[in-house]
Write a protein that holds these residues in place. Sequence first.
Motif, PDB file in Angstrom:
ATOM      1  N   THR A 162      58.736 -52.975 -75.395  1.00  5.14           N
ATOM      2  CA  THR A 162      60.028 -53.089 -74.710  1.00  5.14           C
ATOM      3  C   THR A 162      60.967 -53.930 -75.568  1.00  5.14           C
ATOM      4  O   THR A 162      60.574 -54.975 -76.078  1.00  5.14           O
ATOM      5  CB  THR A 162      59.827 -53.735 -73.319  1.00  5.14           C
ATOM      6  OG1 THR A 162      58.874 -52.946 -72.601  1.00  5.14           O
ATOM      7  CG2 THR A 162      61.133 -53.794 -72.529  1.00  5.14           C
ATOM      8  N   ASP A 193      62.681 -55.224 -66.429  1.00  9.69           N
ATOM      9  CA  ASP A 193      61.615 -55.269 -67.444  1.00  9.69           C
ATOM     10  C   ASP A 193      62.201 -56.029 -68.642  1.00  9.69           C
ATOM     11  O   ASP A 193      63.386 -55.875 -68.947  1.00  9.69           O
ATOM     12  CB  ASP A 193      61.241 -53.834 -67.855  1.00  9.69           C
ATOM     13  CG  ASP A 193      59.936 -53.792 -68.657  1.00  9.69           C
ATOM     14  OD1 ASP A 193      59.238 -54.826 -68.745  1.00  9.69           O
ATOM     15  OD2 ASP A 193      59.622 -52.706 -69.211  1.00  9.69           O
ATOM     16  N   THR A 247      58.374 -47.086 -71.254  1.00  9.58           N
ATOM     17  CA  THR A 247      57.445 -46.849 -72.365  1.00  9.58           C
ATOM     18  C   THR A 247      56.399 -47.959 -72.400  1.00  9.58           C
ATOM     19  O   THR A 247      56.735 -49.142 -72.346  1.00  9.58           O
ATOM     20  CB  THR A 247      58.211 -46.815 -73.704  1.00  9.58           C
ATOM     21  OG1 THR A 247      59.277 -45.885 -73.581  1.00  9.58           O
ATOM     22  CG2 THR A 247      57.288 -46.417 -74.855  1.00  9.58           C
ATOM     23  N   SER A 299      55.377 -53.462 -68.475  1.00  6.60           N
ATOM     24  CA  SER A 299      55.961 -52.137 -68.231  1.00  6.60           C
ATOM     25  C   SER A 299      54.973 -51.249 -67.472  1.00  6.60           C
ATOM     26  O   SER A 299      55.383 -50.469 -66.598  1.00  6.60           O
ATOM     27  CB  SER A 299      56.361 -51.490 -69.559  1.00  6.60           C
ATOM     28  OG  SER A 299      57.225 -52.338 -70.284  1.00  6.60           O
TER      29      SER A 299
HETATM   30 MG   LIG Z   1      56.937 -53.444 -72.132  1.00  6.85          MG
END
Ligand SMILES: [Mg+2]
Length: 348
Positions: free
Chosen positions: A188, A203, A180, A167
Amino acid sequence: MPRCRGCGVELQNTDKKALGYTPKADSEYCQRCFRLIHYGDLTVSMKTGIDPFDVLKKVSEMDCAVLWVVDLFDFEAGMISGLSRYLAGKDIIMAATKRDLLPETLSDHKAAEFVFTRLKDLGIHISTLILSSKEDQTAIEEIREAVGEYAHGRPCAVIGKANSGKSTLLNCLSGNNSLTVSRYPGTTLGFNEITIGDQVYIDTPGIEIEHSMLMDADEADLKTIVPDSRIKPAVYQLKGDQSFALGGLARIDLYGCEKASCVFYLSGRLNIHRSKCENADELWQKHQGEMLVPTVDKEFSVSRKRMEENKMDIVIDGLGWACVSGTVKNISVHVPKGVNVTYRKAML
Ligand SMILES: [Mg+2]
Ligand SMILES: Nc1nc2c(ncn2[C@@H]2O[C@H](COP(=O)(O)OP(=O)(O)OP(=O)(O)O)[C@@H](O)[C@H]2O)c(=O)[nH]1
């Protein structure tokens, strides 16, 4: 319901205790992400919650390029056995991240050579490798170009073990912090699509780091265990039988040392206690959890190895590694049961 922009989980505003909860019906982020982003505290730990093979299966069924993110510091834990089998026929771009944590003495050439040697040992094939870090804008541009080249207009799935920096890397590519990120594995939670320029990225939740110290450690101790700045190697000259306690998390006993040395590559916040092997058991039993902290509430097991090379790394997943060189006869490594210990050709 829409998905949380930060972690990809489906939003809901009915069950406070369940994932995806948000008190406001029109919020873009779930409460868990909101708190992680603004206060850095973890309300729900998901480190054991995601089925690792779910991610690979889903990605294998998509028509996409794959960006595989591996943490260079925790490289062995980043490997995914059977990856080439799962993703057969797909182009895999590897981003080896957190380059900034490794000592400056490791040249790009040597780091790339290390990565390719390890991948060959493990039978994993990749299309291209980029060494990167969140500060390295040149590397970020190289990743963007490689993804464009291999994706040919298709989406690019960003995969890797939990905490590898997926991320963070996407936030660098987009130039904003919409996703985040946190030091806690399992940030995630769902497949989270974002469009950067004209490239679609996805992601994904991190694949579980099942044999890592990070799974056993208390969340509060991650600050001590996970390095957040460049590693300063700690060098010890060895003679006779020497033992090293790495906090209360692991112990490395080195027997029959002559003209030998041991260099530790660990978080600077973790204390190393040296003793003679003959005192090590007593010291460990007496002080683990007091002087030897942090520790984990788990049974320990021992991995033994006869040293055959002149120089070798002892890697403990999630913790770091020790490079032993010179004459050392035998090695015993005490780790919480289930944590992986790998003996490999020295990285540095
Ligand atoms: Mg992540
Ligand atoms: N020093 C350093 N830290 C990094 C880098 N990239 C990521 N991190 C840190 O690594 C931790 C994990 O980053 P994330 O981006 O949340 O990792 P992730 O792979 O998305 O994790 P999951 O969502 O749990 O699978 C965070 O504390 C980041 O700040 C980097 O290049 N250098």
